[in-house]
Design a protein around this motif. Sequence first.
Motif, PDB file in Angstrom:
ATOM      1  N   LEU A  48     -11.921 -11.719  39.867  1.00 50.87           N
ATOM      2  CA  LEU A  48     -13.338 -11.940  39.602  1.00 50.87           C
ATOM      3  C   LEU A  48     -14.121 -11.223  40.682  1.00 50.87           C
ATOM      4  CD1 LEU A  48     -15.594 -13.291  38.009  1.00 50.87           C
ATOM      5  CD2 LEU A  48     -15.314 -15.294  39.459  1.00 50.87           C
ATOM      6  N   ASP A  49     -14.949 -10.282  40.261  1.00 55.41           N
ATOM      7  CA  ASP A  49     -15.740  -9.506  41.212  1.00 55.41           C
ATOM      8  C   ASP A  49     -17.134  -9.288  40.641  1.00 55.41           C
ATOM      9  OD1 ASP A  49     -16.459  -7.944  43.404  1.00 55.41           O
ATOM     10  OD2 ASP A  49     -15.650  -6.112  42.519  1.00 55.41           O
ATOM     11  N   ARG A  50     -18.132  -9.873  41.282  1.00 56.66           N
ATOM     12  CA  ARG A  50     -19.535  -9.727  40.894  1.00 56.66           C
ATOM     13  C   ARG A  50     -19.784 -10.031  39.412  1.00 56.66           C
ATOM     14  NH1 ARG A  50     -20.460  -4.023  43.295  1.00 56.66           N
ATOM     15  NH2 ARG A  50     -18.300  -4.137  43.871  1.00 56.66           N
ATOM     16  N   GLY A  51     -19.223 -11.124  38.945  1.00 54.20           N
ATOM     17  CA  GLY A  51     -19.455 -11.555  37.576  1.00 54.20           C
ATOM     18  C   GLY A  51     -18.581 -10.882  36.533  1.00 54.20           C
ATOM     19  N   ILE A  52     -17.649 -10.041  36.964  1.00 46.24           N
ATOM     20  CA  ILE A  52     -16.741  -9.353  36.051  1.00 46.24           C
ATOM     21  C   ILE A  52     -15.345  -9.939  36.229  1.00 46.24           C
ATOM     22  CG2 ILE A  52     -15.761  -7.148  35.340  1.00 46.24           C
ATOM     23  CD1 ILE A  52     -18.762  -7.263  34.931  1.00 46.24           C
ATOM     24  N   LEU A  53     -14.805 -10.536  35.168  1.00 47.59           N
ATOM     25  CA  LEU A  53     -13.467 -11.121  35.204  1.00 47.59           C
ATOM     26  C   LEU A  53     -12.493 -10.132  34.572  1.00 47.59           C
ATOM     27  CD1 LEU A  53     -11.865 -13.836  35.763  1.00 47.59           C
ATOM     28  CD2 LEU A  53     -12.034 -14.151  33.297  1.00 47.59           C
ATOM     29  N   THR A  54     -11.414  -9.833  35.278  1.00 44.92           N
ATOM     30  CA  THR A  54     -10.408  -8.885  34.801  1.00 44.92           C
ATOM     31  C   THR A  54      -9.066  -9.585  34.702  1.00 44.92           C
ATOM     32  OG1 THR A  54     -11.569  -7.083  35.922  1.00 44.92           O
ATOM     33  CG2 THR A  54      -9.310  -6.659  35.233  1.00 44.92           C
ATOM     34  N   ILE A  55      -8.427  -9.425  33.553  1.00 45.71           N
ATOM     35  CA  ILE A  55      -7.070  -9.940  33.341  1.00 45.71           C
ATOM     36  C   ILE A  55      -6.193  -8.727  33.091  1.00 45.71           C
ATOM     37  CG2 ILE A  55      -5.600 -11.404  31.917  1.00 45.71           C
ATOM     38  CD1 ILE A  55      -8.230 -12.853  31.067  1.00 45.71           C
ATOM     39  N   ALA A  56      -5.171  -8.543  33.927  1.00 49.83           N
ATOM     40  CA  ALA A  56      -4.311  -7.365  33.810  1.00 49.83           C
ATOM     41  C   ALA A  56      -2.855  -7.761  33.988  1.00 49.83           C
ATOM     42  CB  ALA A  56      -4.700  -6.314  34.857  1.00 49.83           C
ATOM     43  N   GLY A  57      -1.983  -6.941  33.450  1.00 43.87           N
ATOM     44  CA  GLY A  57      -0.560  -7.187  33.585  1.00 43.87           C
ATOM     45  C   GLY A  57       0.235  -6.181  32.783  1.00 43.87           C
ATOM     46  N   GLU A  58       1.492  -6.515  32.559  1.00 46.17           N
ATOM     47  CA  GLU A  58       2.359  -5.637  31.777  1.00 46.17           C
ATOM     48  C   GLU A  58       3.285  -6.495  30.930  1.00 46.17           C
ATOM     49  OE1 GLU A  58       5.426  -1.875  32.240  1.00 46.17           O
ATOM     50  OE2 GLU A  58       4.472  -2.719  34.007  1.00 46.17           O
ATOM     51  N   ARG A  59       3.470  -6.081  29.702  1.00 44.77           N
ATOM     52  CA  ARG A  59       4.380  -6.776  28.794  1.00 44.77           C
ATOM     53  C   ARG A  59       5.586  -5.888  28.569  1.00 44.77           C
ATOM     54  NH1 ARG A  59       2.655  -9.210  22.953  1.00 44.77           N
ATOM     55  NH2 ARG A  59       4.582 -10.283  22.496  1.00 44.77           N
ATOM     56  N   LYS A  60       6.743  -6.427  28.891  1.00 42.32           N
ATOM     57  CA  LYS A  60       7.994  -5.676  28.737  1.00 42.32           C
ATOM     58  C   LYS A  60       8.390  -5.620  27.269  1.00 42.32           C
ATOM     59  CE  LYS A  60       8.483  -5.355  33.173  1.00 42.32           C
ATOM     60  NZ  LYS A  60       8.098  -4.172  33.849  1.00 42.32           N
TER      61      LYS A  60
END
Length: 145
Positions: A69-81
């Motif tokens: 969460l940075d300045r009102g921006i939520l980021t969801i990241a990852g990798e699916r095998k």
Amino acid sequence: MYRSLFPRDMFAEMDRLQREMQQAFDLSPTIRGFGRSGFPALNVGGTAKTVEIYALAPGVDPGTLEVHLDRGILTIAGERKGAAPASDGKETLHINERFEGAFRRVLTLPDDADPESVEAKARDGVVHITVQRQASSLPRRIAIQ
């Protein structure tokens, strides 16, 4: 350069137009997120006190997910095998519709979201993120004196 008013292959032209329209819809931003049919699928809602985000990510190890969460921006990241077995040349995979690879979803949170009160839990392939709303923005009753 020159296009006929009536194309030679009407069905091919209709197919091209359909693909272009689908791409336009896929790239258009939604109210809170960007793009439809992204991975992970998101459900976003809320109450008077919280903003609730559910990221549906079956098959993803919760330890590999990153939530920022940075300045009102939520980021969801990852990798699916990948789930398909390794090919040894004897097998043929005809259809593979399951998404695999790196992903990133970005959401803009409402202005009254409290960046200091964020909680994320994962269970059974669903990541539940709760963001508290700032106390100053919560509805309250004013006493008349």
